[in-house]
Write an enzyme that holds these catalytic residues in place. Structure first.
Site, PDB file in Angstrom:
ATOM      1  N   ASP A  44      17.197  40.781   5.499  1.00 39.15           N
ATOM      2  CA  ASP A  44      16.713  40.873   6.886  1.00 39.15           C
ATOM      3  C   ASP A  44      17.635  40.177   7.875  1.00 39.15           C
ATOM      4  O   ASP A  44      17.523  40.411   9.077  1.00 39.15           O
ATOM      5  CB  ASP A  44      15.302  40.271   6.998  1.00 39.15           C
ATOM      6  N   LYS A  51       5.949  36.886  10.223  1.00 41.35           N
ATOM      7  CA  LYS A  51       5.332  38.226  10.106  1.00 41.35           C
ATOM      8  C   LYS A  51       5.119  38.564   8.638  1.00 41.35           C
ATOM      9  O   LYS A  51       4.056  39.039   8.239  1.00 41.35           O
ATOM     10  CB  LYS A  51       6.251  39.269  10.738  1.00 41.35           C
ATOM     11  N   ASN A  52       6.119  38.317   7.806  1.00 37.32           N
ATOM     12  CA  ASN A  52       6.056  38.759   6.405  1.00 37.32           C
ATOM     13  C   ASN A  52       5.175  37.870   5.547  1.00 37.32           C
ATOM     14  O   ASN A  52       5.013  38.135   4.352  1.00 37.32           O
ATOM     15  CB  ASN A  52       7.461  38.885   5.820  1.00 37.32           C
ATOM     16  N   ARG A  74       7.919  44.888  16.687  1.00 35.58           N
ATOM     17  CA  ARG A  74       7.169  44.675  15.425  1.00 35.58           C
ATOM     18  C   ARG A  74       7.403  43.276  14.856  1.00 35.58           C
ATOM     19  O   ARG A  74       6.585  42.767  14.111  1.00 35.58           O
ATOM     20  CB  ARG A  74       7.609  45.712  14.384  1.00 35.58           C
ATOM     21  N   ARG A  80      11.671  53.502   0.217  1.00 32.65           N
ATOM     22  CA  ARG A  80      10.648  52.453   0.011  1.00 32.65           C
ATOM     23  C   ARG A  80       9.657  52.844  -1.086  1.00 32.65           C
ATOM     24  O   ARG A  80       8.462  53.040  -0.844  1.00 32.65           O
ATOM     25  CB  ARG A  80       9.919  52.154   1.324  1.00 32.65           C
ATOM     26  N   CYS A  97      10.899  54.707   5.458  1.00 29.41           N
ATOM     27  CA  CYS A  97      11.110  54.197   6.805  1.00 29.41           C
ATOM     28  C   CYS A  97      12.607  54.254   7.053  1.00 29.41           C
ATOM     29  O   CYS A  97      13.363  54.831   6.277  1.00 29.41           O
ATOM     30  CB  CYS A  97      10.585  52.762   6.928  1.00 29.41           C
TER      31      CYS A  97
HETATM   32  C1  EPZ Z   1       9.514  42.769   2.027  1.00 33.76           C
HETATM   33  O1  EPZ Z   1       9.541  44.183   1.903  1.00 33.76           O
HETATM   34  C2  EPZ Z   1       9.650  42.492   3.505  1.00 33.76           C
HETATM   35  N1  EPZ Z   1       8.539  43.098   4.219  1.00 33.76           N
HETATM   36  C3  EPZ Z   1      10.971  43.076   4.014  1.00 33.76           C
HETATM   37  O2  EPZ Z   1      11.100  42.730   5.395  1.00 33.76           O
HETATM   38  C4  EPZ Z   1      12.119  42.424   3.244  1.00 33.76           C
HETATM   39  O3  EPZ Z   1      13.340  42.987   3.667  1.00 33.76           O
HETATM   40  C5  EPZ Z   1      11.909  42.679   1.739  1.00 33.76           C
HETATM   41  O4  EPZ Z   1      10.619  42.169   1.337  1.00 33.76           O
HETATM   42  C6  EPZ Z   1      12.975  42.000   0.900  1.00 33.76           C
HETATM   43  O5  EPZ Z   1      12.980  40.626   1.158  1.00 33.76           O
HETATM   44  C7  EPZ Z   1       7.336  42.460   4.226  1.00 33.76           C
HETATM   45  O6  EPZ Z   1       7.161  41.425   3.614  1.00 33.76           O
HETATM   46  C8  EPZ Z   1       6.246  43.094   5.022  1.00 33.76           C
HETATM   47  P1  EPZ Z   1      10.660  44.662  -1.885  1.00 33.76           P
HETATM   48  P2  EPZ Z   1       9.137  44.874   0.490  1.00 33.76           P
HETATM   49  O7  EPZ Z   1       9.463  45.245  -2.534  1.00 33.76           O
HETATM   50  O8  EPZ Z   1       8.032  44.126  -0.130  1.00 33.76           O
HETATM   51  C9  EPZ Z   1      12.617  48.292  -4.179  1.00 33.76           C
HETATM   52  C10 EPZ Z   1      11.514  43.119   7.649  1.00 33.76           C
HETATM   53  O9  EPZ Z   1      12.533  43.499   8.255  1.00 33.76           O
HETATM   54  N2  EPZ Z   1      11.261  48.555  -4.691  1.00 33.76           N
HETATM   55  O10 EPZ Z   1      11.135  43.303  -2.301  1.00 33.76           O
HETATM   56  O11 EPZ Z   1       8.972  46.330   0.709  1.00 33.76           O
HETATM   57  C11 EPZ Z   1      12.734  48.654  -2.720  1.00 33.76           C
HETATM   58  O12 EPZ Z   1      13.026  50.029  -2.565  1.00 33.76           O
HETATM   59  C12 EPZ Z   1      11.135  43.796   6.358  1.00 33.76           C
HETATM   60  O13 EPZ Z   1      10.766  42.176   8.013  1.00 33.76           O
HETATM   61  C13 EPZ Z   1      11.087  49.512  -5.693  1.00 33.76           C
HETATM   62  O14 EPZ Z   1      12.046  50.134  -6.153  1.00 33.76           O
HETATM   63  O15 EPZ Z   1      10.478  44.619  -0.318  1.00 33.76           O
HETATM   64  C14 EPZ Z   1      13.866  47.811  -2.247  1.00 33.76           C
HETATM   65  O16 EPZ Z   1      15.084  48.449  -2.585  1.00 33.76           O
HETATM   66  C15 EPZ Z   1      12.074  44.924   5.974  1.00 33.76           C
HETATM   67  N3  EPZ Z   1       9.839  49.767  -6.139  1.00 33.76           N
HETATM   68  C16 EPZ Z   1      13.730  46.542  -3.084  1.00 33.76           C
HETATM   69  O17 EPZ Z   1      12.893  46.889  -4.189  1.00 33.76           O
HETATM   70  C17 EPZ Z   1       8.743  49.107  -5.652  1.00 33.76           C
HETATM   71  O18 EPZ Z   1       7.621  49.377  -6.126  1.00 33.76           O
HETATM   72  C18 EPZ Z   1      13.109  45.380  -2.337  1.00 33.76           C
HETATM   73  O19 EPZ Z   1      11.828  45.743  -2.002  1.00 33.76           O
HETATM   74  C19 EPZ Z   1       8.936  48.150  -4.634  1.00 33.76           C
HETATM   75  C20 EPZ Z   1      10.197  47.892  -4.173  1.00 33.76           C
END
Ligand code: EPZ
Length: 417
Positions: free
Chosen positions: A305, A21-22, A397, A120, A115
């Site tokens: 995850d 999915k990701n 999802r 996020r 969410c």
């Molecule tokens: C991706 O989310 C995945 N989703 C998530 O999977 C996964 O848990 C996550 O990466 C970490 O591996 C998809 O790929 C669609 P991040 P993403 O940006 O991109 C902070 C699932 O269950 N952050 O690496 O949103 C954020 O708040 C989902 O399949 C900022 O502060 O993850 C978080 O604490 C859940 N500012 C951390 O970084 C930003 O601009 C990780 O977020 C972006 C992120």
């Protein structure tokens, strides 16, 4: 409202991992970079995939899904806005920001909003696009981006954000010159996105390492065919299910090295694991043991995850396991539901202390988020009795054919409307 009814008991059998999915979601956004037809195979029929196709159609593309294959004709993009309803349908829709901006020079969308996992934020995405020359204006929850042209630059991420890395890679394909992303996310999904971009003719290197380089060349990008990599989190979930239930499972079309941290933890918990090219097998016949402290980290550390599915396993371990959730601020929402099944878990901020118990009991529980819902399914397999799980839209999802897969493993499971 449909519910799952699951009777605990051992598993035995073989299933195949679906496409990730990701990985599919950023790849579908990246189809906007060409004015051609792309064919993306190994795509599971998930709610988030259907939401992404709705966004592509709204923008003017033709996007069809049939038997695991998505076909996108992005020759006719006519809009640059994503309505709030579609943004809210799928939290990760922010991944379209870079693609829409790269294709049209503008992008109007609302903030995806928080969410179940927390607020996020998308500050890293916005700061990166701004550094490439995008003009951003925000009023409340709406974001407007304008970029008559994007210019390659060096971007140092303060956190190896997966989504921000992907947004930059996609936008940088349209930029003049070279964009270098430092402290980039190293998740395998980044490598998969790079593989699709390169198949389109983009000059992208370093995907999967901390430094990704993109040499912009928008006008020569063509449609491409790409098979999506296997879903490492779905694989980890089924391995946790077998660890919890006892018995054995083989997950075909899995990539062992994508799950090293999870396999190490499950081995510590008392599972016998064998991995060969394209498949992972797990057996568990001995009592579950506690695992040394589990800290969720960016890849290749333990994946956030897989935190909740492994926590379910540890509720039955003969000892104490400590989890620290370092990635998201609110990822223990499954703990209350596990407690309803007899689990003994104490939460202190980002730390959850799991005291193993001898038994879990079937109960009525509800999914609070995607992976927390998966954790309830894992826990149900290790209980005495029947567990009824509601609010299944969360699970739908990220897990295609869940009922069919667990049935194939010998689980007594029904999904009732
Ligand atoms: C991706 O989310 C995945 N989703 C998530 O999977 C996964 O848990 C996550 O990466 C970490 O591996 C998809 O790929 C669609 P991040 P993403 O940006 O991109 C902070 C699932 O269950 N952050 O690496 O949103 C954020 O708040 C989902 O399949 C900022 O502060 O993850 C978080 O604490 C859940 N500012 C951390 O970084 C930003 O601009 C990780 O977020 C972006 C992120």
């Amino acid at each position: 409202m449909p519910v799952l009814n699951i009777t605990g008991g051992p598993v035995s059998g073989t299933i195949r991992a679906h496409g990730a999915k990701n990985s599919i979601l950023p790849i579908l956004a990246a189809t906007l970079l060409n004015r051609d037809v792309s064919v993306i195979t190994n795509c599971p029929d998930l709610a988030d995939v259907r939401s992404s196709l709705k966004i592509l159609r709204h923008l003017g593309c033709k996007a069809e899904y049939a038997d695991g294959t998505v076909t996108v004709d992005s020759s006719g993009v006519t809009r640059a806005d994503i309505p709030e309803a579609l943004m809210r349908e799928m939290r990760s829709s922010v991944i379209f920001l870079g693609a829409v901006l790269a294709r049209t020079g503008r992008a109007d969308m609302s903030r995806p909003g928080g969410c179940e996992l927390g607020t996020r934020p998308i500050d890293l995405h916005l700061a990166a696009l701004k550094s490439m020359g995008a003009e951003l204006s925000e009023n409340g929850s709406d974001i407007s981006c304008r970029a008559s042209r994007l210019t390659g630059t060096e971007i140092i991420l303060s956190f190896p954000s997966v989504g921000a890395t992907e947004n930059i890679m996609i936008a940088a394909c349209a930029a003049d010159g070279v964009t270098t992303v430092k402290n980039a996310a190293r998740e395998p999904e980044i490598e998969d996105l790079q593989a699709y971009l390169r198949a389109m003719g983009a000059d992208v290197t370093g995907g999967g390492t901390s430094t990704v380089c993109i040499n912009g060349c928008m006008d020569k990008l063509r449609g491409a065919e790409h098979r999506v990599m296997p879903d490492r989190i779905e694989t980890a979930t089924y391995l946790c299910a077998a660890a919890m239930a006892g018995g054995r499972v083989t997950v075909e079309d899995a990539v062992p090295e994508h799950n090293s941290a999870v396999l190490s933890a499950l081995s510590e918990a008392g599972c016998e694991i064998s991995a060969r090219r394209g498949a992972i097998s797990l057996k568990r016949y001995k009592p579950l043991r506690p695992v040394r402290p589990v800290r969720t980290m960016p890849y290749p550390g333990f994946p956030t995850d897989a935190q909740s599915p492994l926590m379910s396993v540890c509720t039955r371990a003969g000892g104490v396991t400590v989890f620290t959730e370092n990635i998201f601020e609110s990822r223990f929402r499954h703990v209350g539901e596990l407690a309803r099944m007899g689990a003994d878990i104490r939460i202190e901020g980002r730390v959850a202390v799991v005291f193993g118990v001898n038994k879990l009991y079937g109960a009525r529980v509800k999914c609070e988020d995607l992976r927390g819902g998966a954790a309830l399914v894992v826990a149900a397999l290790g209980t005495e009795g029947v567990t009824t799980i509601s609010h299944l839209t969360h699970i739908d999802r990220g897990y295609a054919n869940l009922t069919e897969n667990l049935t194939a493993l010998g689980v007594n499971i029904t999904r009732t409307p």
